[in-house]
Scaffold this motif. Sequence first.
Motif, PDB file in Angstrom:
ATOM      1  N   LYS A  59       0.808  -1.223   0.000  1.00 25.51           N
ATOM      2  CA  LYS A  59       0.000   0.000   0.000  1.00 25.51           C
ATOM      3  C   LYS A  59       0.844   1.277   0.000  1.00 25.51           C
ATOM      4  O   LYS A  59       0.295   2.375  -0.162  1.00 25.51           O
ATOM      5  N   GLN A  62       0.642   3.894  -2.813  1.00 29.09           N
ATOM      6  CA  GLN A  62      -0.480   4.832  -2.871  1.00 29.09           C
ATOM      7  C   GLN A  62      -0.051   6.252  -2.523  1.00 29.09           C
ATOM      8  O   GLN A  62      -0.677   7.221  -2.957  1.00 29.09           O
ATOM      9  N   GLU A  65       0.621   8.255  -5.476  1.00 29.59           N
ATOM     10  CA  GLU A  65      -0.530   8.423  -6.363  1.00 29.59           C
ATOM     11  C   GLU A  65      -1.607   9.339  -5.779  1.00 29.59           C
ATOM     12  O   GLU A  65      -2.685   9.476  -6.340  1.00 29.59           O
ATOM     13  N   THR A  67      -3.894  12.368  -4.840  1.00 29.10           N
ATOM     14  CA  THR A  67      -4.322  13.618  -5.460  1.00 29.10           C
ATOM     15  C   THR A  67      -4.215  14.752  -4.434  1.00 29.10           C
ATOM     16  O   THR A  67      -4.033  14.510  -3.237  1.00 29.10           O
ATOM     17  N   LYS A  69      -6.578  16.623  -3.391  1.00 33.95           N
ATOM     18  CA  LYS A  69      -7.706  16.505  -2.473  1.00 33.95           C
ATOM     19  C   LYS A  69      -7.429  15.459  -1.401  1.00 33.95           C
ATOM     20  O   LYS A  69      -7.723  15.673  -0.216  1.00 33.95           O
ATOM     21  N   GLN A  70      -6.851  14.322  -1.790  1.00 31.16           N
ATOM     22  CA  GLN A  70      -6.547  13.267  -0.834  1.00 31.16           C
ATOM     23  C   GLN A  70      -5.467  13.702   0.153  1.00 31.16           C
ATOM     24  O   GLN A  70      -5.520  13.351   1.335  1.00 31.16           O
ATOM     25  N   HIS A 178     -14.411   8.839   3.004  1.00 27.12           N
ATOM     26  CA  HIS A 178     -13.327   8.657   2.028  1.00 27.12           C
ATOM     27  C   HIS A 178     -12.672   7.279   2.092  1.00 27.12           C
ATOM     28  O   HIS A 178     -11.664   7.050   1.420  1.00 27.12           O
ATOM     29  N   LYS A 180     -13.433   4.491   0.817  1.00 26.69           N
ATOM     30  CA  LYS A 180     -13.448   3.725  -0.428  1.00 26.69           C
ATOM     31  C   LYS A 180     -12.278   4.095  -1.335  1.00 26.69           C
ATOM     32  O   LYS A 180     -11.880   3.313  -2.193  1.00 26.69           O
ATOM     33  N   ASN A 181     -11.723   5.291  -1.179  1.00 22.51           N
ATOM     34  CA  ASN A 181     -10.657   5.762  -2.057  1.00 22.51           C
ATOM     35  C   ASN A 181      -9.268   5.683  -1.442  1.00 22.51           C
ATOM     36  O   ASN A 181      -8.268   5.717  -2.157  1.00 22.51           O
ATOM     37  N   LEU A 182      -9.192   5.613  -0.125  1.00 21.99           N
ATOM     38  CA  LEU A 182      -7.917   5.516   0.572  1.00 21.99           C
ATOM     39  C   LEU A 182      -7.929   4.270   1.456  1.00 21.99           C
ATOM     40  O   LEU A 182      -8.907   4.018   2.159  1.00 21.99           O
ATOM     41  N   SER A 183      -6.856   3.517   1.455  1.00 19.68           N
ATOM     42  CA  SER A 183      -6.820   2.240   2.164  1.00 19.68           C
ATOM     43  C   SER A 183      -6.696   2.435   3.675  1.00 19.68           C
ATOM     44  O   SER A 183      -6.134   3.437   4.139  1.00 19.68           O
ATOM     45  N   HIS A 239     -15.474  -0.420   5.820  1.00 18.73           N
ATOM     46  CA  HIS A 239     -15.645  -0.894   4.446  1.00 18.73           C
ATOM     47  C   HIS A 239     -16.974  -1.635   4.277  1.00 18.73           C
ATOM     48  O   HIS A 239     -17.541  -1.673   3.187  1.00 18.73           O
TER      49      HIS A 239
END
Length: 304
Positions: A59, A62, A65, A67, A69-70, A178, A180-183, A239
Amino acid sequence: MKSNTIKGYLFALIATLSFSNVYIFSKAALNEVHLIQFGVIWCAFGVLFSFLFAAKNGKLKQIMELTKKQKRILITLGILEILTTTTFFLSINIIPDPSITSFIGNIFPVMIMLGGIFILKEKFGWVEIIGGSLALIGTFVISYTGGTSLKTIFIAGTGVVFINAIFATTATLVVKVHIKNLSPELFNLNRYLWLLVFATIAFLIHGSSIIISPRAFGNISLGAFLEFLAILTVYYSYHYIEASRSAIVQSLKGIFVLIGAFLVFKTLPAAHQFVGGMISVLGVLVMTLAQAGLFKKKTKQLPE
């Protein structure tokens, strides 16, 4: 019950059992060392555990990668986690019996319920609201001292627990939106990195010694691992089930903390505090059963 829902509740249960022991091991360590000494060693272990786990699961890539916003989300969560964790351990340090801290903390699922209603648009009925009211009443009974002024009406540390619940609720709702988009691995690593930076700055300013007893070191290392496991499994539970349902399961930790505190510290809450604790747990159970649909009337299907 769907398999994903079962997974969500299982992760929430693991988090509950793990976090119950965090109260015990952190209190044992804080009985020997200063809060700042405790914080820097605890967070260092947290970074180690979360980094190794994220690397093992692949992980870490990530991070490259993310963004803009993240990144803003992770920074916001980092600040919230500093406030949440600091007030959490401060409350454990102030209140002698960790089971009292845990029972007062049952205000957290109530705040999650309110946040779920107004922010995440989750649905709650009157039964859940009654359960939440019971949890609030129980919290008041636990923390009430018999005093009449604002300074003496609640036991020392109650306000810190309340502030902690506000920060924890805010962080939980941000994660839920959030997740679903970040582990979960990245959330956990982000949390501990921010905490370690904050703890290190506080350590350098305070000028504390890093040398502590082997017993305190053992309590901190084991407690930090259990917290790492608890936070990770909480993120995983989001999740599969609603944040409010996960928080409700977690709030049952007060019973486990009560048992652990008696076995380790030989402490028991006062009679009215025990009653208040049971009322708050009852309120949480009502919320849990209502969410599971136990109180819903089954509609009869007409024959075709």
